[in-house]
Design a protein around this motif. Structure first.
Motif, PDB file in Angstrom:
ATOM      1  N   ARG A  23     -23.320 110.498 -71.464  1.00 40.96           N
ATOM      2  CA  ARG A  23     -24.367 111.363 -72.015  1.00 40.96           C
ATOM      3  C   ARG A  23     -25.495 111.614 -71.020  1.00 40.96           C
ATOM      4  NH1 ARG A  23     -23.774 111.784 -77.591  1.00 40.96           N
ATOM      5  NH2 ARG A  23     -22.264 110.311 -78.493  1.00 40.96           N
ATOM      6  N   TRP A  24     -25.530 110.840 -69.953  1.00 40.50           N
ATOM      7  CA  TRP A  24     -26.555 111.033 -68.923  1.00 40.50           C
ATOM      8  C   TRP A  24     -26.069 112.127 -67.964  1.00 40.50           C
ATOM      9  CZ3 TRP A  24     -27.767 107.366 -64.284  1.00 40.50           C
ATOM     10  CH2 TRP A  24     -28.921 107.831 -63.621  1.00 40.50           C
ATOM     11  N   THR A  25     -26.287 113.366 -68.340  1.00 35.97           N
ATOM     12  CA  THR A  25     -25.774 114.492 -67.562  1.00 35.97           C
ATOM     13  C   THR A  25     -26.453 114.623 -66.207  1.00 35.97           C
ATOM     14  OG1 THR A  25     -27.320 115.991 -68.707  1.00 35.97           O
ATOM     15  CG2 THR A  25     -25.094 115.770 -69.626  1.00 35.97           C
ATOM     16  N   ALA A  26     -27.654 114.078 -66.073  1.00 34.69           N
ATOM     17  CA  ALA A  26     -28.340 114.148 -64.780  1.00 34.69           C
ATOM     18  C   ALA A  26     -27.584 113.391 -63.698  1.00 34.69           C
ATOM     19  CB  ALA A  26     -29.757 113.591 -64.913  1.00 34.69           C
ATOM     20  N   LEU A  27     -26.700 112.489 -64.097  1.00 38.25           N
ATOM     21  CA  LEU A  27     -25.898 111.734 -63.136  1.00 38.25           C
ATOM     22  C   LEU A  27     -25.021 112.664 -62.304  1.00 38.25           C
ATOM     23  CD1 LEU A  27     -25.214 108.800 -62.274  1.00 38.25           C
ATOM     24  CD2 LEU A  27     -23.399 108.821 -63.982  1.00 38.25           C
ATOM     25  N   ARG A  28     -24.689 113.827 -62.856  1.00 37.66           N
ATOM     26  CA  ARG A  28     -23.840 114.780 -62.141  1.00 37.66           C
ATOM     27  C   ARG A  28     -24.529 115.406 -60.940  1.00 37.66           C
ATOM     28  NH1 ARG A  28     -22.225 117.604 -67.886  1.00 37.66           N
ATOM     29  NH2 ARG A  28     -20.944 115.865 -68.693  1.00 37.66           N
ATOM     30  N   LEU A 199     -12.097 109.866 -67.998  1.00 38.47           N
ATOM     31  CA  LEU A 199     -11.218 110.754 -67.234  1.00 38.47           C
ATOM     32  C   LEU A 199     -11.773 112.170 -67.224  1.00 38.47           C
ATOM     33  CD1 LEU A 199      -8.607 111.270 -65.682  1.00 38.47           C
ATOM     34  CD2 LEU A 199      -7.426 111.529 -67.873  1.00 38.47           C
ATOM     35  N   GLY A 200     -12.244 112.653 -68.369  1.00 41.27           N
ATOM     36  CA  GLY A 200     -12.813 113.995 -68.428  1.00 41.27           C
ATOM     37  C   GLY A 200     -14.051 114.130 -67.555  1.00 41.27           C
ATOM     38  N   GLU A 201     -14.893 113.105 -67.552  1.00 44.31           N
ATOM     39  CA  GLU A 201     -16.108 113.148 -66.731  1.00 44.31           C
ATOM     40  C   GLU A 201     -15.771 113.119 -65.246  1.00 44.31           C
ATOM     41  OE1 GLU A 201     -20.252 113.328 -66.007  1.00 44.31           O
ATOM     42  OE2 GLU A 201     -18.997 113.778 -67.742  1.00 44.31           O
ATOM     43  N   VAL A 202     -14.814 112.295 -64.851  1.00 37.84           N
ATOM     44  CA  VAL A 202     -14.439 112.212 -63.440  1.00 37.84           C
ATOM     45  C   VAL A 202     -13.783 113.517 -62.980  1.00 37.84           C
ATOM     46  CG1 VAL A 202     -12.991 110.999 -61.771  1.00 37.84           C
ATOM     47  CG2 VAL A 202     -14.255 109.706 -63.468  1.00 37.84           C
ATOM     48  N   LYS A 203     -13.020 114.156 -63.844  1.00 39.87           N
ATOM     49  CA  LYS A 203     -12.451 115.460 -63.489  1.00 39.87           C
ATOM     50  C   LYS A 203     -13.547 116.469 -63.178  1.00 39.87           C
ATOM     51  CE  LYS A 203      -8.030 115.303 -65.979  1.00 39.87           C
ATOM     52  NZ  LYS A 203      -7.238 115.868 -67.108  1.00 39.87           N
ATOM     53  N   LEU A 204     -14.588 116.461 -64.003  1.00 40.82           N
ATOM     54  CA  LEU A 204     -15.712 117.360 -63.750  1.00 40.82           C
ATOM     55  C   LEU A 204     -16.413 117.004 -62.444  1.00 40.82           C
ATOM     56  CD1 LEU A 204     -17.710 119.563 -64.532  1.00 40.82           C
ATOM     57  CD2 LEU A 204     -18.891 117.894 -65.984  1.00 40.82           C
ATOM     58  N   LEU A 205     -16.600 115.711 -62.193  1.00 42.13           N
ATOM     59  CA  LEU A 205     -17.306 115.285 -60.989  1.00 42.13           C
ATOM     60  C   LEU A 205     -16.564 115.661 -59.710  1.00 42.13           C
ATOM     61  CD1 LEU A 205     -18.579 111.763 -62.112  1.00 42.13           C
ATOM     62  CD2 LEU A 205     -19.976 113.778 -61.649  1.00 42.13           C
ATOM     63  N   GLU A 207     -14.646 118.197 -59.328  1.00 38.64           N
ATOM     64  CA  GLU A 207     -14.822 119.641 -59.165  1.00 38.64           C
ATOM     65  C   GLU A 207     -16.198 119.939 -58.585  1.00 38.64           C
ATOM     66  OE1 GLU A 207     -12.588 121.873 -59.379  1.00 38.64           O
ATOM     67  OE2 GLU A 207     -11.054 120.527 -60.170  1.00 38.64           O
ATOM     68  N   VAL A 208     -17.210 119.221 -59.051  1.00 41.69           N
ATOM     69  CA  VAL A 208     -18.556 119.395 -58.502  1.00 41.69           C
ATOM     70  C   VAL A 208     -18.581 119.004 -57.029  1.00 41.69           C
ATOM     71  CG1 VAL A 208     -20.965 118.645 -58.659  1.00 41.69           C
ATOM     72  CG2 VAL A 208     -19.643 119.045 -60.744  1.00 41.69           C
ATOM     73  N   LEU A 209     -17.879 117.929 -56.673  1.00 40.66           N
ATOM     74  CA  LEU A 209     -17.808 117.523 -55.269  1.00 40.66           C
ATOM     75  C   LEU A 209     -17.169 118.622 -54.408  1.00 40.66           C
ATOM     76  CD1 LEU A 209     -16.746 113.770 -55.538  1.00 40.66           C
ATOM     77  CD2 LEU A 209     -18.852 114.657 -54.520  1.00 40.66           C
ATOM     78  N   ALA A 210     -16.086 119.216 -54.894  1.00 35.85           N
ATOM     79  CA  ALA A 210     -15.444 120.288 -54.144  1.00 35.85           C
ATOM     80  C   ALA A 210     -16.341 121.516 -54.070  1.00 35.85           C
ATOM     81  CB  ALA A 210     -14.104 120.646 -54.796  1.00 35.85           C
ATOM     82  N   ASP A 211     -17.075 121.792 -55.151  1.00 34.01           N
ATOM     83  CA  ASP A 211     -18.033 122.901 -55.126  1.00 34.01           C
ATOM     84  C   ASP A 211     -19.090 122.672 -54.053  1.00 34.01           C
ATOM     85  OD1 ASP A 211     -16.712 124.078 -57.250  1.00 34.01           O
ATOM     86  OD2 ASP A 211     -18.117 123.357 -58.766  1.00 34.01           O
ATOM     87  N   ARG A 212     -19.626 121.447 -54.021  1.00 38.87           N
ATOM     88  CA  ARG A 212     -20.672 121.125 -53.035  1.00 38.87           C
ATOM     89  C   ARG A 212     -20.146 121.276 -51.603  1.00 38.87           C
ATOM     90  NH1 ARG A 212     -24.795 117.698 -55.272  1.00 38.87           N
ATOM     91  NH2 ARG A 212     -25.404 118.702 -57.234  1.00 38.87           N
ATOM     92  N   VAL A 251     -21.816 125.748 -62.602  1.00 39.13           N
ATOM     93  CA  VAL A 251     -22.677 126.826 -62.125  1.00 39.13           C
ATOM     94  C   VAL A 251     -24.137 126.367 -62.086  1.00 39.13           C
ATOM     95  CG1 VAL A 251     -23.575 129.131 -62.650  1.00 39.13           C
ATOM     96  CG2 VAL A 251     -21.121 128.673 -62.853  1.00 39.13           C
ATOM     97  N   GLU A 252     -24.544 125.626 -63.098  1.00 35.20           N
ATOM     98  CA  GLU A 252     -25.912 125.095 -63.104  1.00 35.20           C
ATOM     99  C   GLU A 252     -26.140 124.148 -61.931  1.00 35.20           C
ATOM    100  OE1 GLU A 252     -26.384 123.274 -66.881  1.00 35.20           O
ATOM    101  OE2 GLU A 252     -26.812 125.161 -67.940  1.00 35.20           O
ATOM    102  N   LEU A 253     -25.153 123.330 -61.629  1.00 29.15           N
ATOM    103  CA  LEU A 253     -25.289 122.380 -60.526  1.00 29.15           C
ATOM    104  C   LEU A 253     -25.257 123.083 -59.174  1.00 29.15           C
ATOM    105  CD1 LEU A 253     -23.061 119.520 -61.943  1.00 29.15           C
ATOM    106  CD2 LEU A 253     -25.523 119.403 -61.514  1.00 29.15           C
TER     107      LEU A 253
END
Length: 291
Positions: A23-28, A199-205, A207-212, A251-253
Motif C-alpha cells: 500500500r506504500w505506493t511511494a516505494l515505487r 508478484l504483482g508488485e514486483v512485476k510493476l517494479l 516495468e518501472v525499472l525498464a522505463d527508467r 506514466v506518473e512515475l
C-alpha cells in the motif's frame, strides 16, 4: 525463544508485512531499492520458516548434546517440526523445478514460432499483426525483441526507439530471473501467503525499472505516449511486454525525475535489516554450540 521469534517472523513476513508494504505506493519511486527490499522479505520469510522448524527439532532432540531424556513427546514434536520443514523446502524445490521448466519450454517454443512467422528487421522480430504489441522473449539460446505491425503503424520514430530501449533494458538486467524467483514462491504457496500480491508488485517494479533505463538522459514523453498506444496489447506467456497493467502508475512515475536518494538508501538499509534478523537467530545458536 529462538523458535518462537523465527516463527513469528516467518508469519509476519509472509502475510501482514507484504499486505501493508504494497500500500506504500511511494516505494515505487525507488524501484531498484524496492525490488531489493521485496527480495529480502521473501528470502527472510523462507529462512525464518526453515530456521523455526530446525530450531524446534534441535531444541527437542539435541540441546547441548544428544538428549536421551527427550521422551516420546519430544520426539513427536521434533518429528512434526522436521516434517513441516521438509514440506516447505520440498514445495520450494518442486515449484522451482516446475516454474523453470515451464518458462523455458514456453520461451523455446515461442522463439521457434517467431523464427518461422516473423520478419527480422535490424535485430527486431516484426509480426504481421494488427494489435499493437511489443515484448521481449529472454533466453540463453538467443533473446528476441518483438514488435507487431500494428505497433509500428502507431508509433513514431522516437516512440519506437523508446520501446526498443525498454525491452532491451529488460533483457540486459535479466528481469526475467527476478520474476521467476517470485513466481516460484507464488506457485509453492499460492493461498497461505501474500505471494500473489508480492508478484504483482514486483512485476510493476521491473516495468518501472525498464522505463527508467529507457528514458535515462532522454525525454520521457515518447515512451509515455508509446505506453498509451500499446496499452491494449498483451505479451504472450513467459514474455515481458512494454504495455499492459500499471499504465497509469508507470506514466506518473515517468513524470517524476527526482532521484529520491534518501528514500533509496533508507529502503536498502531496511532490506539489510530484514534479512539480517532471521539470519542472526538461525546462525547464533550454531555458533554458540561450536564455541
Amino acid at each position: 525463544m529462538t523458535t518462537l521469534v523465527l516463527a513469528v517472523l516467518a508469519l509476519a513476513l509472509a502475510g501482514p508485512v507484504p499486505a501493508v508494504l504494497v500500500r506504500w505506493t511511494a516505494l515505487r519511486r525507488t524501484p531498484a531499492a524496492a525490488v531489493v527490499l521485496w527480495q529480502a522479505i521473501a528470502a527472510a520469510a523462507v529462512l525464518a520458516a526453515l530456521g523455526a522448524g530446525l530450531s524446534l527439532v534441535t531444541q527437542h532432540t539435541w540441546g547441548d548434546g544428544w538428549r536421551e531424556d527427550a521422551g516420546p513427546f519430544g520426539y513427536a514434536v521434533a518429528g512434526t517440526a522436521l516434517l513441516l520443514t521438509l514440506v516447505v523446502a520440498g514445495r520450494l524445490l518442486l515449484s522451482g523445478h516446475r516454474v523453470g521448466t515451464e518458462l523455458r519450454t514456453l520461451r523455446r517454443r515461442h522463439r521457434r514460432q517467431l523464427d518461422l512467422l516473423a520478419e527480422r528487421r535490424d535485430g527486431v522480430q516484426v509480426l504481421e499483426h494488427d494489435v499493437p504489441v511489443a515484448y521481449c522473449v529472454p533466453g540463453l539460446a538467443g533473446s528476441r525483441v518483438v514488435v507487431s505491425a500494428g505497433a509500428l503503424g502507431r508509433l513514431d520514430r522516437d516512440e519506437y526507439r523508446a520501446v526498443l530501449a525498454h525491452e532491451r533494458a529488460h533483457l540486459a538486467a535479466r528481469h526475467d530471473l527476478v520474476l521467476e524467483a517470485f513466481s516460484v514462491l507464488h506457485r509453492a504457496f499460492p493461498r497461505w501467503v501474500s505471494s500473489s500480491t508480492v508478484l504483482g508488485e514486483v512485476k510493476l517494479l521491473v516495468e518501472v525499472l525498464a522505463d527508467r533505463a529507457a528514458v535515462h538522459g532522454r525525454d520521457p514523453r515518447p515512451l509515455a505516449r508509446a505506453l498509451v498506444e500499446l496499452a491494449a496489447g498483451r505479451a504472450p506467456a513467459a514474455a515481458m511486454g512494454a504495455g499492459g497493467a500499471g499504465l497509469v502508475e508507470r506514466v506518473e512515475l515517468l513524470a517524476d525525475s527526482e532521484p529520491h536518494r534518501v528514500q533509496g538508501v533508507g529502503v536498502l538499509c531496511a532490506a539489510v535489516a530484514v534479512l539480517a534478523l532471521p539470519t542472526a537467530f538461525v546462525v547464533a545458536p550454531w555458533l554458540s554450540s561450536l564455541g
